[in-house]
Design an enzyme around this catalytic site. Structure first.
Site, PDB file in Angstrom:
ATOM      1  N   ASP A  61     -45.166  41.365  -6.004  1.00 21.93           N
ATOM      2  CA  ASP A  61     -44.070  41.306  -5.021  1.00 21.93           C
ATOM      3  C   ASP A  61     -44.306  42.323  -3.911  1.00 21.93           C
ATOM      4  OD1 ASP A  61     -42.587  39.312  -6.269  1.00 21.93           O
ATOM      5  OD2 ASP A  61     -41.492  40.729  -7.522  1.00 21.93           O
ATOM      6  N   LYS A  90     -39.065  40.407 -16.238  1.00 18.95           N
ATOM      7  CA  LYS A  90     -39.984  41.244 -15.447  1.00 18.95           C
ATOM      8  C   LYS A  90     -40.180  42.655 -16.009  1.00 18.95           C
ATOM      9  CE  LYS A  90     -39.812  39.215 -10.859  1.00 18.95           C
ATOM     10  NZ  LYS A  90     -39.704  39.500  -9.429  1.00 18.95           N
TER      11      LYS A  90
END
Ligand code: ATR
Length: 276
Positions: A101, A65
């Site tokens: 997210d 990420k």
């Protein structure tokens, strides 16, 4: 045929293929969504060859990420703000990176507790990557006016506070977590405590107002001990599964041109897989 995928190392347990596979079928889109194990050392090459290998984009999970930035041509605001991306797509020959997210957490919170009191004080437990996304989202959207950040390792909470250079974040030591709930409109567990196979989260909800909302990012079990205690107290609860489902929405739309819906049927499908 268009293809998308999720990459990580390891990747075996990802539920993303189940979620995107459900939507592809539901919307009658002839495409595939795959799971690809990509070692950290292979990441750059994999992304360089993404288009060549027939992919229109991918989801990114641990441990990539924070390292995908080096390969992205366009880094969108939210990914930039939290220094982590989970969704990549090709557009006009360029590789775009964003973080969904933040959207996933806020969308699920809004759907689960539509009338919760926004703009108040929020207690966040944990200071890892998930906390970074959630704290950013809460402050940026105005859902929180102040965040009390509480982590076992206090230095990590201080690092997060200085990362955002935000005076609205107050660091609380781990022993102070129970008292930190006084006057809060929301408490969010972003630690792994309470997850199957992890120790439980020892948190007294006594000081938390009854009209507060309690959210957990842990989704296995679906109802953590924290959420069960909150329910018993009469607080509204927000489980971790919804965040996982909602964060998948923007990626699907980028890749396949349809904004998919998070339905009860999809939720049940993933729950059956988690408990099966
Ligand atoms: P993620 O990026 O998914 O948020 P992470 O960076 O590993 O994952 O963070 C996990 C969080 O759970 C951290 O806040 C961690 O606290 P530390 O920073 O002190 O490690 C928290 N956590 C994990 N195990 C814990 C435990 N036994 N007690 C208290 N906090 C714990």
């Amino acid at each position: 045929m268009k293809k998308a995928c999720v990459i990580g190392w390891p990747i075996k347990h990802s539920r993303s293929p189940l979620i995107h596979g459900y939507w592809l079928e539901k919307y009658g889109i002839e495409s595939r969504y795959e799971k690809v194990a990509v070692r950290p050392a292979e990441l750059a090459d994999f992304l360089k060859q993404l288009e060549q290998n027939g992919f229109v984009g991918c989801n990114v999970t641990v441990p990539h990420k924070e390292t995908v930035f080096a390969q992205a041509d366009v880094v969108h605001d939210e990914a930039n703000a939290v220094n982590a991306a989970n969704t990549l797509w090709l557009e006009g020959g360029k590789l775009h990176a964003d973080n969904t997210d933040i959207y996933g957490f806020l969308a699920h919170l809004q759907q689960s507790a539509p009338d919760w009191l926004q703009g108040g004080t929020v207690a966040v437990l944990g200071a890892g990557g998930a906390a970074r996304a959630i704290v950013y989202g809460l402050l940026k959207s105005g859902a929180a006016s102040e965040v009390r950040l509480c982590n076992r390792t206090i230095e990590r909470a201080r690092e997060l506070q200085s990362f955002f250079k935000d005076h609205k974040i107050t660091v609380v030591d781990w022993d102070g977590r129970h008292r930190a709930l006084v006057g809060c409109s929301l408490v969010v567990n972003t630690t792994s405590l309470g997850m199957e196979g992890s120790p439980s989260l020892d948190l007294s909800l006594e000081a938390l107002p009854r009209d507060a909302v309690v959210a957990d990012i842990v989704y296995a079990p679906l109802e953590t001990e924290l959420l069960a205690a909150a329910r018993q107290k009469g607080c509204r609860t927000v489980d971790g599964l919804g965040m996982l489902l909602h964060q998948a929405v923007p990626g699907f739309e980028h890749w396949f041109g349809v904004r998919p819906e998070v339905t009860d049927e999809l939720r049940d499908l993933v729950i059956a897989d988690l408990t099966g």
